[in-house]
Design a protein around this motif. Structure first.
Motif, PDB file in Angstrom:
ATOM      1  N   GLY A  47       0.787  -1.225   0.000  1.00 26.24           N
ATOM      2  CA  GLY A  47       0.000   0.000   0.000  1.00 26.24           C
ATOM      3  C   GLY A  47       0.817   1.271   0.000  1.00 26.24           C
ATOM      4  N   ARG A  48       2.148   1.161  -0.127  1.00 24.80           N
ATOM      5  CA  ARG A  48       3.030   2.315   0.029  1.00 24.80           C
ATOM      6  C   ARG A  48       3.589   2.768  -1.322  1.00 24.80           C
ATOM      7  NH1 ARG A  48       5.007   3.263   5.251  1.00 24.80           N
ATOM      8  NH2 ARG A  48       5.936   5.073   4.241  1.00 24.80           N
ATOM      9  N   ALA A  49       2.778   3.435  -2.129  1.00 26.71           N
ATOM     10  CA  ALA A  49       3.265   3.978  -3.400  1.00 26.71           C
ATOM     11  C   ALA A  49       4.359   5.013  -3.187  1.00 26.71           C
ATOM     12  CB  ALA A  49       2.103   4.595  -4.181  1.00 26.71           C
ATOM     13  N   ASP A  50       4.410   5.615  -2.000  1.00 23.59           N
ATOM     14  CA  ASP A  50       5.397   6.666  -1.743  1.00 23.59           C
ATOM     15  C   ASP A  50       6.831   6.150  -1.736  1.00 23.59           C
ATOM     16  OD1 ASP A  50       4.608   5.320   0.715  1.00 23.59           O
ATOM     17  OD2 ASP A  50       5.843   6.781   1.778  1.00 23.59           O
ATOM     18  N   ILE A  51       7.027   4.830  -1.539  1.00 24.96           N
ATOM     19  CA  ILE A  51       8.395   4.321  -1.474  1.00 24.96           C
ATOM     20  C   ILE A  51       8.905   3.847  -2.837  1.00 24.96           C
ATOM     21  CG2 ILE A  51       8.021   3.657   0.926  1.00 24.96           C
ATOM     22  CD1 ILE A  51       8.036   0.740   0.070  1.00 24.96           C
ATOM     23  N   GLU A  52       8.052   3.835  -3.845  1.00 30.30           N
ATOM     24  CA  GLU A  52       8.471   3.304  -5.147  1.00 30.30           C
ATOM     25  C   GLU A  52       9.595   4.113  -5.804  1.00 30.30           C
ATOM     26  OE1 GLU A  52       6.706   1.768  -9.452  1.00 30.30           O
ATOM     27  OE2 GLU A  52       5.385   2.804  -8.039  1.00 30.30           O
ATOM     28  N   PRO A  53       9.579   5.460  -5.789  1.00 27.14           N
ATOM     29  CA  PRO A  53      10.688   6.186  -6.429  1.00 27.14           C
ATOM     30  C   PRO A  53      12.053   5.820  -5.857  1.00 27.14           C
ATOM     31  CG  PRO A  53       8.835   7.665  -6.062  1.00 27.14           C
ATOM     32  CD  PRO A  53       8.505   6.390  -5.348  1.00 27.14           C
ATOM     33  N   ALA A  54      12.139   5.724  -4.542  1.00 25.48           N
ATOM     34  CA  ALA A  54      13.413   5.360  -3.924  1.00 25.48           C
ATOM     35  C   ALA A  54      13.817   3.945  -4.317  1.00 25.48           C
ATOM     36  CB  ALA A  54      13.325   5.482  -2.409  1.00 25.48           C
ATOM     37  N   LEU A  55      12.842   3.036  -4.375  1.00 18.49           N
ATOM     38  CA  LEU A  55      13.149   1.663  -4.751  1.00 18.49           C
ATOM     39  C   LEU A  55      13.659   1.587  -6.187  1.00 18.49           C
ATOM     40  CD1 LEU A  55      13.149  -1.355  -4.149  1.00 18.49           C
ATOM     41  CD2 LEU A  55      10.726  -1.413  -4.816  1.00 18.49           C
ATOM     42  N   ARG A  56      13.054   2.343  -7.085  1.00 18.89           N
ATOM     43  CA  ARG A  56      13.515   2.346  -8.477  1.00 18.89           C
ATOM     44  C   ARG A  56      14.951   2.861  -8.575  1.00 18.89           C
ATOM     45  NH1 ARG A  56      10.099   0.982 -12.315  1.00 18.89           N
ATOM     46  NH2 ARG A  56       7.877   0.844 -11.830  1.00 18.89           N
ATOM     47  N   GLU A  57      15.256   3.851  -7.767  1.00 17.00           N
ATOM     48  CA  GLU A  57      16.624   4.380  -7.738  1.00 17.00           C
ATOM     49  C   GLU A  57      17.606   3.314  -7.256  1.00 17.00           C
ATOM     50  OE1 GLU A  57      18.709   7.084  -4.481  1.00 17.00           O
ATOM     51  OE2 GLU A  57      17.180   8.185  -5.596  1.00 17.00           O
TER      52      GLU A  57
ATOM     53  N   ILE B 206       5.494   0.361   9.173  1.00 15.42           N
ATOM     54  CA  ILE B 206       6.850   0.258   8.626  1.00 15.42           C
ATOM     55  C   ILE B 206       6.768  -0.082   7.139  1.00 15.42           C
ATOM     56  CG2 ILE B 206       8.981  -1.118   8.720  1.00 15.42           C
ATOM     57  CD1 ILE B 206       8.308  -1.494  11.756  1.00 15.42           C
ATOM     58  N   PRO B 207       7.541   0.561   6.277  1.00 17.34           N
ATOM     59  CA  PRO B 207       7.542   0.185   4.861  1.00 17.34           C
ATOM     60  C   PRO B 207       7.913  -1.283   4.684  1.00 17.34           C
ATOM     61  CG  PRO B 207       8.643   2.297   5.149  1.00 17.34           C
ATOM     62  CD  PRO B 207       8.408   1.742   6.529  1.00 17.34           C
ATOM     63  N   THR B 208       7.131  -1.989   3.867  1.00 20.70           N
ATOM     64  CA  THR B 208       7.410  -3.402   3.605  1.00 20.70           C
ATOM     65  C   THR B 208       7.462  -3.656   2.106  1.00 20.70           C
ATOM     66  OG1 THR B 208       5.105  -4.184   3.545  1.00 20.70           O
ATOM     67  CG2 THR B 208       6.161  -4.020   5.712  1.00 20.70           C
ATOM     68  N   LEU B 209       8.321  -4.597   1.724  1.00 22.10           N
ATOM     69  CA  LEU B 209       8.466  -5.011   0.338  1.00 22.10           C
ATOM     70  C   LEU B 209       8.411  -6.535   0.298  1.00 22.10           C
ATOM     71  CD1 LEU B 209      10.643  -2.525   1.043  1.00 22.10           C
ATOM     72  CD2 LEU B 209      11.116  -2.744  -1.398  1.00 22.10           C
TER      73      LEU B 209
ATOM     74  N   GLY C 182      11.136   5.616   3.329  1.00 20.19           N
ATOM     75  CA  GLY C 182       9.798   6.133   3.601  1.00 20.19           C
ATOM     76  C   GLY C 182       9.586   6.245   5.097  1.00 20.19           C
ATOM     77  N   PRO C 183       8.618   7.044   5.525  1.00 18.11           N
ATOM     78  CA  PRO C 183       8.385   7.230   6.954  1.00 18.11           C
ATOM     79  C   PRO C 183       7.615   6.074   7.576  1.00 18.11           C
ATOM     80  CG  PRO C 183       6.750   8.442   5.718  1.00 18.11           C
ATOM     81  CD  PRO C 183       7.704   7.863   4.698  1.00 18.11           C
ATOM     82  N   ARG C 184       7.667   5.993   8.865  1.00 15.15           N
ATOM     83  CA  ARG C 184       6.773   5.100   9.583  1.00 15.15           C
ATOM     84  C   ARG C 184       5.423   5.800   9.713  1.00 15.15           C
ATOM     85  NH1 ARG C 184       6.885   2.801  15.825  1.00 15.15           N
ATOM     86  NH2 ARG C 184       5.214   1.254  15.479  1.00 15.15           N
ATOM     87  N   LEU C 185       4.351   5.098   9.412  1.00 14.63           N
ATOM     88  CA  LEU C 185       3.019   5.699   9.448  1.00 14.63           C
ATOM     89  C   LEU C 185       2.437   5.663  10.849  1.00 14.63           C
ATOM     90  CD1 LEU C 185       1.378   4.142   6.232  1.00 14.63           C
ATOM     91  CD2 LEU C 185       2.813   6.195   6.438  1.00 14.63           C
ATOM     92  N   THR C 186       1.581   6.609  11.128  1.00 13.79           N
ATOM     93  CA  THR C 186       0.826   6.605  12.374  1.00 13.79           C
ATOM     94  C   THR C 186      -0.294   5.569  12.289  1.00 13.79           C
ATOM     95  OG1 THR C 186      -0.778   8.239  11.606  1.00 13.79           O
ATOM     96  CG2 THR C 186       1.247   9.077  12.631  1.00 13.79           C
ATOM     97  N   ARG C 187      -0.939   5.310  13.403  1.00  7.89           N
ATOM     98  CA  ARG C 187      -2.048   4.335  13.396  1.00  7.89           C
ATOM     99  C   ARG C 187      -3.169   4.793  12.468  1.00  7.89           C
ATOM    100  NH1 ARG C 187      -4.222   0.035  16.364  1.00  7.89           N
ATOM    101  NH2 ARG C 187      -6.495  -0.065  16.280  1.00  7.89           N
ATOM    102  N   SER C 188      -3.504   6.061  12.517  1.00  5.88           N
ATOM    103  CA  SER C 188      -4.587   6.546  11.658  1.00  5.88           C
ATOM    104  C   SER C 188      -4.211   6.427  10.185  1.00  5.88           C
ATOM    105  CB  SER C 188      -4.948   7.989  12.009  1.00  5.88           C
ATOM    106  OG  SER C 188      -3.830   8.845  11.845  1.00  5.88           O
ATOM    107  N   GLU C 189      -2.939   6.655   9.861  1.00  8.78           N
ATOM    108  CA  GLU C 189      -2.497   6.491   8.481  1.00  8.78           C
ATOM    109  C   GLU C 189      -2.524   5.021   8.062  1.00  8.78           C
ATOM    110  OE1 GLU C 189       0.556  10.193   7.723  1.00  8.78           O
ATOM    111  OE2 GLU C 189       1.268   8.503   8.917  1.00  8.78           O
TER     112      GLU C 189
END
Length: 525
Positions: free
Chosen positions: A366-376, A407-410, A460-467
């Protein structure tokens, strides 16, 4: 346990060989130079084949709570030490109950007697002493309408049909429909449930239909597909069928299990951690080569390749082999609970758990925000074709509790290859593993975790519970959790990120906040 829904289709690529590695252009940057060393170490001579042979042929099936699993843990500790890691140790946790199969016996006794090939489902309760004799009722695929038509009498044994599975979606369906069928079986007063095998050629396999590590609600057995179809034809022809079922399963109380944890300590930020993991336990009918011995060997050999390459990233690399995965991800859940004080310092968790099929990318939970870093990070090996990353989230492997903690997971997304056919089956043996593919996956895993650990900024950041809760709803993972019984644990705070009011004021969230301001919150994407 790997009930996932789909696999993206991507363009094919040829299998990497040492010759292909030699043909790559000289890397111009320091990180690319490190990647080159990692690839050479991972793709060259290594003990991975012998390690996997020992695990599968000599130790064999490794069901949690058994002597074989204890031997597997000892094997893993020794293999990590041989790999040259800085430290290795085991961490105990408690599995809610122990289980082993007795001498399962199923036979048709009327209208004409004949034996039936069957095995008990994992963590099924036993039948009463002496077994059960009962009329068999065919409830088709187990839908509500089919239950109404079948009108099973109290005390009957139910036969549930299946489709032959060929894809990840088929496997997810096999798991996902079981809870509702069991609810209806219990409501009807059924004495036991027989599940038609979803594999042909009398292939038998084992899994659980209860994912909390507890003994299930009804005795259940898996019946060879051809035998189940023969029985169904008798019933369809109007011939009443009576069976004898004996499941003398042995049930025990709580039992200690152990995760195996190894580290390569970071050179600049050793307190920050990148995890690479796979589960070590397996079912016991085969030798657990595809699920998940090959990937347990991968994790160890990725550590060896990083040590051999002489690279030491900024952050600490931690390698974990989980126990209790097949009973409901118990080992990784307990690990997260035991390490709660350091979760803010875990940068990412990378998981391999889908056999030997070609890796086409990572599922990012669910973490599209981490994809740019992963591609790099993966740019030096872009030609491998492992770049069809997806932002889906699914319940079924050991990234789950890290995801619930924000926590970001792959999770490596792999083609089905020969995994589905042999899943949890007596045919899951070493001959199904392609060593060249396994070494390629090892190289990919090592490059991935090294790149995440070496980056100046966290992936990527660690998300809060609400996130996290918003992510669960956005991806539909909340519905999967409800179907499989995990949602109450989330609601009660027994599983997943704790409410913000319970967070310690001293929690080191500063790095996360810097990343949020630099990249934007995931909630705005």
């Amino acid at each position: 346990m790997k009930p996932r829904r789909c696999l993206p289709v991507v363009l094919g690529s040829s299998l990497l060989t040492v010759a292909l590695l030699a043909a790559l252009p000289a890397p111009p940057q320091r990180q690319d130079a490190a990647v080159g060393k990692i690839l050479a170490a991972a793709l060259g001579p290594s003990p991975i084949e012998e390690n996997l042979r020992q695990l599968t042929d000599e130790i064999g099936g490794r069901m949690s709570g058994t002597p074989a699993m204890r031997r597997a843990v000892e094997w893993a500790v020794a293999a990590f030490r041989q790999a040259g890691v800085d430290t290795v140790h085991t961490e105990p946790f408690t599995l809610p109950s122990s289980w082993s199969e007795g001498a399962t016996r199923l036979e048709v006794i009327a209208p004409n007697a004949f034996p039936v090939h069957a095995v008990s489902l994992g963590w099924s309760p036993p039948t009463p002493p002496g077994g059960l004799k009962a009329d068999l009722v065919d409830v088709g695929m187990g839908t509500e309408a089919e239950f109404v038509r079948a009108r099973p009498a109290s005390g009957s044994i139910l036969l549930v049909h299946s489709q032959v599975i060929r894809t990840w979606a088929d496997l997810f369906d096999e798991y996902s429909r079981a809870p509702a069928i069991l609810d209806q079986a219990i409501a009807s007063g059924a004495a036991a449930v027989l599940w038609m095998s979803s594999r042909e050629h009398q292939l038998l396999y084992r899994h659980v239909n209860n994912f909390l590590g507890r003994i299930d609600r009804l005795p259940q057995a898996l019946v060879a597909r051809e035998d189940a179809q023969r029985i169904a034809r008798l019933l369809a022809a109007g011939r009443p069928v009576r069976v004898r079922l004996d499941l003398p399963n042995r049930i025990g109380g709580p039992v200690e299990e152990r995760n195996v944890v190894a580290e390569i300590r970071g050179r600049e930020r050793p307190e920050e951690i990148v995890l690479l993991g796979a589960h070590l336990d397996s079912w016991d009918l085969g030798t657990g080569a595809l699920d998940n011995g090959c990937n347990a060997a991968l994790v160890i050999d990725a550590a060896r390749a990083l040590v051999a390459a002489g690279v030491r990233p900024r952050r600490t690399l931690r390698f974990v082999l989980w126990s209790g995965e097949e009973q409901g991800l118990i080992g990784s859940w307990r690990y997260v609970q035991q390490h709660r004080a350091e979760l803010d310092r875990i940068v990412a968790y990378v998981n391999f758990d889908e056999g030997i099929g070609r890796v086409v990318g990572y599922s990012l939970g669910g973490r599209a925000d981490i994809e740019p870093a992963l591609r790099e990070i993966l740019e030096p090996i872009e030609s491998w074709g492992a770049h069809a990353h997806t932002a889906d989230a699914f319940l079924g492997t050991d990234n789950f509790d890290f995801l619930l903690e924000g926590i970001p997971t792959l999770v490596a997304t792999q083609e089905e290859h020969n995994y589905i056919t042999n899943y949890h089956a007596s045919s899951d043996t070493l001959d199904k593993v392609d060593l060249q593919s396994l070494k390629r996956h090892t190289a990919l895993a090592a490059v991935t975790v090294y790149g995440i650990a070496e980056r100046e900024v966290r992936i990527g950041p660690r998300l809060t519970r609400s996130e996290v809760e918003a992510l669960l709803q956005r991806t539909g993972l909340d519905q999967q959790m409800k179907r499989f019984g995990f949602w109450p644990l989330w609601e009660r705070g027994e599983r997943g990120r704790q409410p913000e009011r319970n967070r310690s004021p001293a929690s080191p969230a500063g790095v996360d906040e810097v990343h949020r301001h630099a990249t934007g919150s995931i909630m705005s994407r």
